[in-house]
Design a protein around this motif. Sequence first.
Motif, PDB file in Angstrom:
ATOM      1  N   UNK A  69       0.861  -1.180   0.000  1.00  0.00           N
ATOM      2  CA  UNK A  69       0.000   0.000   0.000  1.00  0.00           C
ATOM      3  C   UNK A  69       0.900   1.234   0.000  1.00  0.00           C
ATOM      4  N   UNK A  70       0.511   2.213  -0.795  1.00  0.00           N
ATOM      5  CA  UNK A  70       1.318   3.430  -0.938  1.00  0.00           C
ATOM      6  C   UNK A  70       1.099   4.324   0.269  1.00  0.00           C
ATOM      7  N   UNK A  71       2.192   4.676   0.959  1.00  0.00           N
ATOM      8  CA  UNK A  71       2.068   5.513   2.151  1.00  0.00           C
ATOM      9  C   UNK A  71       2.594   6.928   1.941  1.00  0.00           C
ATOM     10  N   UNK A  82       4.178   0.207   2.286  1.00  0.00           N
ATOM     11  CA  UNK A  82       4.333  -0.771   3.353  1.00  0.00           C
ATOM     12  C   UNK A  82       3.531  -2.006   2.977  1.00  0.00           C
ATOM     13  N   UNK A  84       0.806  -5.067   3.046  1.00  0.00           N
ATOM     14  CA  UNK A  84      -0.556  -5.438   3.432  1.00  0.00           C
ATOM     15  C   UNK A  84      -0.518  -6.956   3.593  1.00  0.00           C
ATOM     16  N   UNK A 145      -2.702   5.321  -0.226  1.00  0.00           N
ATOM     17  CA  UNK A 145      -3.690   4.302   0.138  1.00  0.00           C
ATOM     18  C   UNK A 145      -3.991   3.338  -0.998  1.00  0.00           C
ATOM     19  N   UNK A 147      -3.332   0.326  -3.585  1.00  0.00           N
ATOM     20  CA  UNK A 147      -2.613  -0.923  -3.357  1.00  0.00           C
ATOM     21  C   UNK A 147      -2.083  -1.513  -4.663  1.00  0.00           C
TER      22      UNK A 147
ATOM     23  N   UNK B 265      -6.376   5.390   5.731  1.00  0.00           N
ATOM     24  CA  UNK B 265      -6.755   4.348   4.768  1.00  0.00           C
ATOM     25  C   UNK B 265      -6.554   2.958   5.345  1.00  0.00           C
ATOM     26  N   UNK B 266      -5.669   2.816   6.304  1.00  0.00           N
ATOM     27  CA  UNK B 266      -5.396   1.486   6.840  1.00  0.00           C
ATOM     28  C   UNK B 266      -4.553   1.614   8.101  1.00  0.00           C
ATOM     29  N   UNK B 277     -14.362   6.280   2.727  1.00  0.00           N
ATOM     30  CA  UNK B 277     -13.171   7.145   2.728  1.00  0.00           C
ATOM     31  C   UNK B 277     -13.241   8.144   1.581  1.00  0.00           C
ATOM     32  N   UNK B 295      -0.466   9.030   6.702  1.00  0.00           N
ATOM     33  CA  UNK B 295       0.473   8.349   5.808  1.00  0.00           C
ATOM     34  C   UNK B 295       1.216   7.227   6.516  1.00  0.00           C
ATOM     35  N   UNK B 296       0.487   6.268   7.011  1.00  0.00           N
ATOM     36  CA  UNK B 296       1.146   5.152   7.669  1.00  0.00           C
ATOM     37  C   UNK B 296       0.106   4.137   8.074  1.00  0.00           C
TER      38      UNK B 296
END
Lengths: 331, 352, 353
Positions: A69-71, A82, A84, A145, A147, B265-266, B277, B295-296
């Motif tokens: 997932x793009x952070x 990071x 998933x 967010x 993926x 988001x997670x 969302x 962002x994490x």
Amino acid sequence: MLNTLKQVLAVSGVSGNEHNIAKTIEEMVGPYVSTIKTDALGNLIAIKEGKAGGKRVMLAAHMDQIGFVVTDINDKGFLYVTNVGGFAPEAFLGKVVTFTDGLQGVVSSKAPSRGPADGKITMEDVYIDIGTSTRAESEAKVKLGDTACVAHQLVVNGTRVSAPTMDDRAACAVLIEVLKAAAKPNKTIVAVFTSQEEVGIRGAAVSAFAEQPDEGIAVDVTLAGDTPDAKPRMAVSLGKGPAIKIMDRASISTPYLRDALIKICEDGGMAYQREVLPFGGTDAGAIQRSRAGIPAVTISIPCRYVHSPVETVDLADLDDCVKLILGYVNQ
Amino acid sequence: MGRLITKLISSVNETENTELLKKLLEARGVSGDEGEIRKLIREEAEKRGAKVEFDALGNVIASKEKEGKKRVLLDAHMDEVGFLITGATGDGCLKYQPVGGIDTRVLVGRRVLVGKEKLPGVIGITPIHLASESEMETPLKHKDLAIDIGASDKAGAESDCAPGSTAVFDSPPELFGQNMLVSRALDDRVGCYTLLRILELDLPVSLFCVFAVQEETGLRGAQTAAHRIRPDIGLAFEGTTANDIGDVKHEKMVCECGKGVAISFMDRVSISNPRLRAALIETAEANGIPHQMRRGTAGGNDAGAIQRAASAVPTCTLSVPVRYIHGANGVCCLADIDAQAELAAQYLMKNE
Amino acid sequence: MELIKILEDITQKLGPSGFEGYEAADAIAAYFKPYCELTTDALGSVVARMGSGSPTILLDAHMDEIGVITTKVEDDGCIRIGRVGGLDPRVLPGSRVTIHAVQDGKRHDITGVVGALPPHLLSAEDREKNYKLEDLFVDAGLPADEVRRLVPVGSLVSVSGKTVTLKGNRVASKVLDDRAAVAVLIRTAEILSAQKFNGTVVFCAAAQEEVGGFGAMTAAYGINPDWAVAFDLSFATHGKEAADGLYPLDTLTIAHGSHLHPLLTKKLEDAAKPLHIKTAKEFAADWTGTDADDIQTAHNGIPVALLGVPGLYMHTPVEVVSLDALEDAARLLAEFVRVSSVEQEGWLTKWDD
């Protein structure tokens, strides 16, 4: 079986973002079931009515897969990510990944190309390059967010098939074939293609609560102990039939269900194996502890190299899983 | 950013709102011992015309039900991290277990308030002159620390402060800098503040505001409250880690103070429902409400319990970025609290 | 019935987590039978009811035990093993064990010995470490094909640990965690059968505590009690004074912590006073590591208290508890049921603190 498997392997569905694979499966099984629906966590629930008074059996195969997932996006356009679900980032370095909309990128790491001295990289070192040079360019293609999963590739060597998402599309294919073949089952099949298994068996928990089945059977891959110096030491091999799970870290199969499955195999002269996995878990754990408890068992598909881009199964085991499940729902 | 809209929620900078937030931050409420904050929230919710109930775990459920309307659960946890007193040493110092995640490195030299009577206490260590090299290098463990209330023996200490009582940081709210606030318990009294402000509105939904207990010890209150309410939507309101100052790389910040409400988001225990969302982001953009993505994916909050307490519930988390969270002195920006409340209000106003 | 008699029997009945039905569940159910209406739920917990109407009070102790399970038979006939729950692998090397095998579809116990690589073949460094479970094996003294025939993957293996009475009215046995508490529940049922109380008491000998509290979680959901007491072993010291989370063997412990209902906890403490039973406060800021955690969050939330009897040498075949403390626990639970059962509805949700 191979055709069905190919269809479900080709579509992505990282945990929490299962709508594409759900749509594909919905189209494949829709003609064979009486009810089909999705829920707020992304589960796809397909129901095939059995004979009046028959038990309701939940068959669970998770359709989600591990991924990234793009952070964050840096000023040169690189994507920080990071994981998933749980996996070792090393297994995915140098691989091509695909985003939900088809955009592709490549996975690399900040660590030197030969790897750091201790041989381990962490997810904080990993980034994805989508061929852009600025943050604005990347932001036009990707949102925080979003993926991505490792790009689809398929190797067929006789009955052995390798692909990135055998865990757990192999089981999805088994369930699809069961729904196609069970013309008029004795038991009602509540087939749940579950979401968010890889992040903590969440889809199975809420769908079991909502559907209140009498029994649950999870179909999932398990490790194979037949590769060189395999650890853990397990008595499970590819091509020797479905592995009927005795226990893993998340559940201990309900004894009468486990024995009923073994009896079907023995009475029908079908190959099967007995499995004790010292870690891991499947949807059966969540089903078993739903509400006041639901008897549950796992039928495992032996799989080598789980959580790598080359997860490998034997088609004969998949066919045998279909036969075993049909045997149970027609009892 | 879109046009600036008519605001539904007046700013926390207005005196009576600031006073409400301060009162919420001053009340004690360590997980499992939420009595003082529970009483305050009950009064404030009743003032706002809500029906108020307590449940078996001690959650406050303040509702404004509307027949046939979507059941919306808004969650903020009223418990805070702190200390559970377990007894005293022979020389009268109080031993404790940490309640919730507390890093021992932020405890040295702190003042605390022990028990309902708010008895002052301090957490000291061996003076630097006498400390060994290894003591200087290695963080102490909780079992090596103690709270000194000035008692001189075990019996005296335990009669002043019964084992089983709890202690909080002595660290009241103070406005400082440019629109910034420092206090203990920002996690999650900012969320409690937002819920109380939302209760002032007449919304087109069936509203259940859960002021949850025991979030810090395992998301317990939200789980049982959500099981009871069976909502159609769940929103968690939180204070979350901002790691935005101290020469930190952008990708390590998680979120930033002053840049608006952080939308998740997670995290470790939940994935925000993608449609919910998207709708929240769209509402923020359409109404010019400052917002950022969280962002994490570290950490977890009540949304994880709500989405799976029974059948599936779509959830998302809206957070106020808080620096130095879980310590005595969290820091947040008042404007972010306004953004959190305003986004929730605007979203719910249109959500029939 | 004397507690020691019950203990001598039920501690020796095999029932690892998830396999409680092997022997333990039936043996335990038989003791409740004279006093209660019995059911076994989907996860195998034994649920015994007494009385009728409200309130419904749940008294829980887990009946499962930690265990050993076979995972593979190697080509030389040695049997690889895995653990069920938090087994301590240090107790295994060199042990004589029973392999619960199968011959012609029937149970067929055979003897085995737990082996490991002998020390003189280990490096100096490895000799300083304890064996890991994955490096141990069970030797059945049989050739591989015979072992494969008799010992299918997933067979149970047990270590012996018969019950012996020590000085000071103490008892040593395997599986006192938590069959000692189950025995106390049986004794409580006996006491309550001759006493008056309001409503319904449900005794639950819960399954699957050692693997995560799943039996209590689902049983509590099914029973949906008005309040509950979980009962498990706490950690004992040899000394006379409680220190650092260890308690004297003859004391009962009553836990305080965020997951435990303060008023219910106080009720339990107060019930001990007129009986002159010694209790000590135990503390668990968050997770208690017992069934109490799982009972609390069932349904819309269930007020729960946690009672303990201190035990020594937990998770070994020589756990030790005090029989006097067990008898005290039974008297306390019976008194607690009596006094709490007459409380007015809603007494635990007022929160007027």
